[in-house]
Design a protein around this motif. Structure first.
Motif, PDB file in Angstrom:
ATOM      1  N   THR A 103       0.819  -1.103  -0.036  1.00  0.00           N
ATOM      2  CA  THR A 103      -0.196  -0.048  -0.063  1.00  0.00           C
ATOM      3  C   THR A 103       0.769   1.181  -0.023  1.00  0.00           C
ATOM      4  OG1 THR A 103      -0.141  -0.121   2.317  1.00  0.00           O
ATOM      5  CG2 THR A 103      -1.995  -1.096   1.185  1.00  0.00           C
ATOM      6  N   ASN A 104       1.986   1.071   0.166  1.00  0.00           N
ATOM      7  CA  ASN A 104       2.925   2.382   0.175  1.00  0.00           C
ATOM      8  C   ASN A 104       3.872   2.661  -1.035  1.00  0.00           C
ATOM      9  OD1 ASN A 104       4.898   0.520   0.497  1.00  0.00           O
ATOM     10  ND2 ASN A 104       6.249   1.476   1.774  1.00  0.00           N
ATOM     11  N   ALA A 157      -0.816   7.120  -3.739  1.00  0.00           N
ATOM     12  CA  ALA A 157      -0.189   5.667  -3.172  1.00  0.00           C
ATOM     13  C   ALA A 157      -1.391   4.615  -3.207  1.00  0.00           C
ATOM     14  CB  ALA A 157       0.279   5.860  -1.813  1.00  0.00           C
ATOM     15  N   THR A 159      -2.788   3.065  -1.050  1.00  0.00           N
ATOM     16  CA  THR A 159      -3.295   3.018   0.318  1.00  0.00           C
ATOM     17  C   THR A 159      -4.643   2.805   0.553  1.00  0.00           C
ATOM     18  OG1 THR A 159      -1.181   4.345   0.837  1.00  0.00           O
ATOM     19  CG2 THR A 159      -2.997   4.089   2.546  1.00  0.00           C
ATOM     20  N   TRP A 213      11.858   7.081   5.918  1.00  0.00           N
ATOM     21  CA  TRP A 213      10.781   6.685   7.014  1.00  0.00           C
ATOM     22  C   TRP A 213      11.327   6.596   8.511  1.00  0.00           C
ATOM     23  CZ3 TRP A 213       5.901   6.979   6.287  1.00  0.00           C
ATOM     24  CH2 TRP A 213       5.567   7.041   4.835  1.00  0.00           C
TER      25      TRP A 213
END
Length: 234
Positions: A103-104, A157, A159, A213
């Motif tokens: 999802t990223n 993205a 997501t 991140w």
């Protein structure tokens, strides 16, 4: 005043700032990419009779080839019917990326318009014929694009289904389809009935650089744990 507390807060702020700088300075990671530099179509295809695809073998971002998409001239009356007004070029997911879809991740690519700016452009993908997820990456109502120059486009993205909503579906269906993608592609809705030529290059699946991140996470933890703590009286 608690000097130590202030120093910790200052350090947290500086680290957050550095994380922001790092996230802008470092390139995101490419998970998969088709660059058409070998002169082939790289297994990309179309199934519209009014669309022709080719690889000129030169030109593109590195002058080594790109996917050329040509839409034949059509009757202006076809626009309301949606006939001959679009092109969809696609590739089997297995021919593009064999890893785990997450999802990223997101898509990026470069688009070139030879003579006419498109009305809008989307990235599309599907795992179920009844659900084609789509994200608009260019819309002439809001975005600008010239001709004879390469424009870099980026999708949302993978997501939230609402960013890729086709007028139906749920988040559960979105995630289930993401785990079993059948194909991905680029959809172009033409602007005008005349013959139009477009180019697609460096179609890539992207993911954030891990270090970005990490820095952001550390900065967030320090800020939350230190700066929200009540100060003790001096």
């Amino acid at each position: 005043m608690d000097v130590r507390h202030n120093m910790v807060c200052l350090a947290a702020g500086l680290l957050a700032g550095l994380a922001g700088v790092a996230s802008r300075a470092q390139a995101d990671a490419i998970v998969a990419m088709t660059d058409w530099n070998d002169g082939s179509l790289a297994n990309w295809s179309e199934n519209q009779a009014w669309v022709t695809i080719a690889n000129p073998g030169s030109g593109g971002i590195t002058n080594s080839g790109f996917l050329q998409v040509t839409l034949d001239e059509t009757d202006p009356l076809n626009e309301g019917l949606g006939e001959e007004w679009y092109s969809l070029v696609q590739v089997s997911a297995a021919d593009f990326f064999t890893g785990e879809w997450k999802t990223n991740q997101w898509f990026e690519f470069n688009l070139w318009a030879s003579n006419t700016t498109p009305d809008y452009v989307q990235v599309r993908w599907s795992a179920d014929p009844g659900r084609v997820w789509r994200d608009t990456v260019f819309d002439s109502l809001y975005d600008n694009m010239g001709t004879q120059s390469w424009e870099h486009l980026r999708s949302s993205a993978l997501t939230d289904y609402s960013s890729w909503d086709y007028g139906g579906g749920t988040q559960e269906q979105f995630l289930n389809d993401l785990a079993a993608i059948d194909w991905v592609g680029v959809f172009i809705w033409r602007d005008g009935a005349g013959l139009q030529v477009y180019g697609i290059d460096d179609f890539a699946l992207m993911v954030p650089e891990p270090s970005e991140w990490l820095l952001l996470a550390v900065a967030g933890v320090i800020s939350r744990n230190a700066c929200r703590r009540k100060r003790k009286p001096c």
